[in-house]
Design an enzyme around this catalytic site. Structure first.
Site: not given
Ligand code: LMR
Length: 309
Positions: A7, A10, A88, A148, A151, A175
């Site tokens: 892939g 991005n 998702r 995660d 963030r 997730h």
């Molecule tokens: C994310 O957390 O950035 C990825 O799983 C993509 C998404 O669609 O959230």
């Protein structure tokens, strides 16, 4: 060492770029189904080498997996990203088939590779890749927890006006919006975060973390890529360099946390054999409830995959 990233969108291109820039491997192969796309991205990254001073060789191919043969680690980023308004899980019908056929090709040419899945819905696509590859669970894992927690750490750094470098955090579960950030295991230079921030502010950050991917989809009209690509590269680096780093990683649970047959994020030691060890935290009653809710949410989507066959 040879790494393949499947892939060249991005996320995949960012991952390949970070791997090259950090010289994690001497050969990095980028694969995509779109004619010329991976070749172009790989060439662009290679042409950056004299500027950024790295010598990792990046090679692109349009779906010719023979070029990926004998890779040590393969990162699967293939599939559609979500659009605003989608969860998702809405991607499962399209991405399950893509991840299945990519995994078949990966295993055909690199039967001894360690596979890191990045495609969404993450936990269930890890399940798909594990089913298809028939490899031991320690060699097929999903990248989400590093993203995660990153963030969460970034939001905390902003709120506390300190460097994100000093924030350590752990997170469990799927997730998705049911992910389980753990304030009890969050420290700032060794200081429990709860001593530095008030409860309401921390709760607001935890809630923002849970929908962190969605926040970016809303802003950009598509999914994030810088942090996801870097997070996957960090996992590759830990494996290739046998660093034995501890990260939250999605893996099939076989009794850990009292859970069987479900793919969830848990802390693991990452080294040359993939997941070297699953670490079991002693969860309190509230955390157990949240983990169970996350298990249920992931199991529901795994059942959808089972029905798709
Ligand atoms: C994310 O957390 O950035 C990825 O799983 C993509 C998404 O669609 O959230």
């Amino acid at each position: 060492m040879k790494i393949t990233v499947v892939g060249a969108g991005n996320v995949g291109a960012t991952c390949a770029d970070v791997l090259a820039y950090r010289e994690v491997a001497n050969e990095i192969v980028l694969v995509d189904i779109k004619e010329g796309f991976a070749e172009g991205k790989a060439l662009d990254i290679w042409q950056k080498a004299p500027i950024d001073l790295y010598d990792s060789r990046t090679i692109g191919t349009t779906n010719d997996y023979s070029k990926s043969a004998n890779s040590d680690v393969v990162v699967i980023t293939s599939g559609l990203p979500r659009k605003p308004g989608m969860s998702r899980d809405d991607l499962i019908n399209t991405n399950a088939g893509i991840v299945k056929s990519v995994t078949e090709n990966v295993v055909k040419y690199s039967p001894n590779a360690i596979i890191i899945v990045v495609s969404n819905p993450l936990d269930v696509m890890t399940y798909q890749a594990h089913l298809t590859s028939k490899m031991p669970r320690t060699r097929v894992m999903g990248m989400a927890g590093i993203l995660d927690t990153a963030r969460y750490r970034a939001f905390l750094a902003e709120a506390l006006n300190i460097s994100p470098k000093d924030i350590q955090a752990m997170l469990l579960g799927g997730h998705g919006d049911t992910m389980v950030p753990l304030p009890r295991y969050t420290t700032v230079a060794g200081i429990p975060v709860t001593e530095l921030i008030d409860k309401d502010k921390l709760n607001a950050i935890l809630e923002r973390t849970k929908v962190g991917g969605g926040e970016l989809v809303k802003l950009m009209g598509t999914s994030a890529w810088y942090a996801p690509g870097s997070a996957a590269a960090q996992m590759v680096e830990a494996i290739v360099k046998d660093q034995r780093r501890i990260f939250p990683v999605c893996i099939k649970l076989e009794g850990e946390y009292g859970i069987n047959d479900c793919y969830l994020g848990v802390p693991v030691v990452l080294g040359k054999n993939g997941v070297e060890k699953v670490i079991e935290l002693d969860l309190n009653a509230d955390e157990k409830v949240l983990m169970e809710a996350s298990r249920k949410a992931v199991r529901e989507v795994m059942d959808v995959l089972d029905k798709l066959g």
